[in-house]
Design a protein around this motif. Structure first.
Motif, short mmCIF file in Angstrom:
data_model
loop_
_atom_site.label_atom_id
_atom_site.label_comp_id
_atom_site.label_asym_id
_atom_site.label_seq_id
_atom_site.Cartn_x
_atom_site.Cartn_y
_atom_site.Cartn_z
N SER A 32 -27.06 21.34 21.69
CA SER A 32 -25.89 20.99 22.50
C SER A 32 -26.30 20.09 23.66
O SER A 32 -25.55 19.20 24.06
CB SER A 32 -25.16 22.23 23.00
OG SER A 32 -25.97 23.01 23.82
N TYR A 38 -17.37 19.44 15.29
CA TYR A 38 -17.07 20.73 14.66
C TYR A 38 -17.29 20.70 13.15
O TYR A 38 -17.95 21.57 12.59
CB TYR A 38 -15.63 21.14 14.98
CG TYR A 38 -15.31 22.55 14.55
CD1 TYR A 38 -15.80 23.64 15.26
CD2 TYR A 38 -14.53 22.80 13.43
CE1 TYR A 38 -15.52 24.93 14.88
CE2 TYR A 38 -14.24 24.08 13.03
CZ TYR A 38 -14.73 25.15 13.76
OH TYR A 38 -14.46 26.44 13.36
N ASP A 48 -21.29 20.69 12.52
CA ASP A 48 -21.31 22.16 12.42
C ASP A 48 -21.65 22.84 13.74
O ASP A 48 -22.33 23.86 13.75
CB ASP A 48 -22.32 22.59 11.36
CG ASP A 48 -21.66 23.15 10.14
OD1 ASP A 48 -20.43 23.30 10.15
OD2 ASP A 48 -22.39 23.47 9.17
N THR A 90 -20.86 24.92 17.23
CA THR A 90 -19.95 25.99 17.65
C THR A 90 -19.01 25.46 18.73
O THR A 90 -19.29 24.46 19.38
CB THR A 90 -20.73 27.19 18.22
OG1 THR A 90 -21.38 26.78 19.43
CG2 THR A 90 -21.75 27.73 17.22
N ILE A 91 -17.93 26.18 18.94
CA ILE A 91 -16.96 25.80 19.97
C ILE A 91 -17.66 25.77 21.33
O ILE A 91 -17.46 24.85 22.13
CB ILE A 91 -15.77 26.79 20.00
CG1 ILE A 91 -14.99 26.77 18.68
CG2 ILE A 91 -14.86 26.52 21.19
CD1 ILE A 91 -14.25 25.49 18.39
N LYS A 92 -18.49 26.75 21.60
CA LYS A 92 -19.20 26.81 22.88
C LYS A 92 -20.10 25.59 23.05
O LYS A 92 -20.12 24.96 24.11
CB LYS A 92 -20.02 28.09 22.99
CG LYS A 92 -20.75 28.20 24.32
CD LYS A 92 -21.48 29.49 24.47
CE LYS A 92 -22.19 29.66 25.77
NZ LYS A 92 -22.20 28.61 26.73
N ASP A 93 -20.86 25.24 22.01
CA ASP A 93 -21.75 24.08 22.10
C ASP A 93 -20.96 22.78 22.27
O ASP A 93 -21.37 21.89 23.00
CB ASP A 93 -22.66 23.99 20.88
CG ASP A 93 -23.75 25.05 20.88
OD1 ASP A 93 -24.00 25.64 21.96
OD2 ASP A 93 -24.34 25.29 19.82
N GLU A 98 -13.96 26.01 26.62
CA GLU A 98 -13.88 26.43 25.21
C GLU A 98 -12.43 26.50 24.76
O GLU A 98 -12.10 26.08 23.64
CB GLU A 98 -14.56 27.78 25.01
CG GLU A 98 -16.07 27.73 25.10
CD GLU A 98 -16.72 29.07 24.87
OE1 GLU A 98 -16.35 29.76 23.90
OE2 GLU A 98 -17.60 29.43 25.67
N LYS A 116 -10.69 24.46 21.64
CA LYS A 116 -9.95 25.13 20.55
C LYS A 116 -8.55 24.55 20.39
O LYS A 116 -8.11 24.26 19.27
CB LYS A 116 -9.85 26.62 20.82
CG LYS A 116 -11.14 27.37 20.64
CD LYS A 116 -10.94 28.84 20.98
CE LYS A 116 -12.24 29.60 20.98
NZ LYS A 116 -12.07 30.99 21.37
#
Length: 188
Positions: free
Chosen positions: A73, A142, A146, A148-151, A160, A164
């Motif tokens: 990230s 995303y 691949d 994550t939402i946090k990254d 976050e 989303k």
């Protein structure tokens, strides 16, 4: 390579400044970094320069990274900021779709499949262009990278919940704009 192997490369580079470790690491992430830069800049040469600058910045400041588990990230965040800086300096003209087919998995022996893949790619690129820079970047991080939402939130400096919501809205926009010819691909 696994994230553990990449972390070991980072640790080796920090310990020894090994160019071999750096080259291996760059090889593992060059497509991801280039893809993100290209998504923002839309010109191959500028994206390549921004990607190269991103890796230089990454290695120059690597000693500041406190949690090596967060390297991806952090790298993508550097690439995102670098590409945004390039974009601000030079307004990018039309897209260079010649770059993108390399990421499409096609059977070159079947001309119909190749043509359909190129048509889909052009359709998606056109739709992504309608979404706006940040939303297209979020979708790429995303679905392609691949992450994550946090990254992703860390990478683009957004919350976050904002990531989303933007992903959800972008998917809805894409669904509405997709041609009826692609209904099969839109089924969950």
């Amino acid at each position: 390579m696994t994230p553990t192997a990449d972390i070991n490369l980072i640790k080796e580079y920090l310990r020894t400044k090994s160019s071999s470790a750096a080259f291996t690491f760059v090889g593992n992430y060059q497509n991801a970094v280039f893809g993100l830069c290209y998504r923002i800049l839309k010109i191959r040469e500028e994206a390549e320069e921004a990607a190269q600058d991103s890796f230089i910045k990454f290695f120059e400041s690597l000693h500041k990274l406190q949690d090596t588990d967060k390297f991806k990230s952090w790298l993508m965040s550097i690439a995102h900021r670098t590409a945004i800086d390039y974009h601000r300096k030079k307004k990018a003209p039309a897209q260079d779709l010649e770059v993108l087919p390399q990421s499409v998995n096609t059977d070159q022996s079947n001309p119909d499949k190749v043509l359909r893949s190129k048509q889909r790619l052009e359709l998606l690129e056109g739709l992504f262009a309608q979404l706006g820079e940040l939303d297209a970047t979020l979708l790429q991080l995303y679905y392609v990278q691949d992450m994550t939402i946090k990254d992703i939130a860390d990478t683009v400096n957004q919350s976050e919940s904002n990531v989303k919501v933007r992903l959800m809205r972008s998917r809805e926009v894409l669904k509405k704009k997709m041609s009826p010819n692609y209904k099969e691909e839109l089924k969950p």
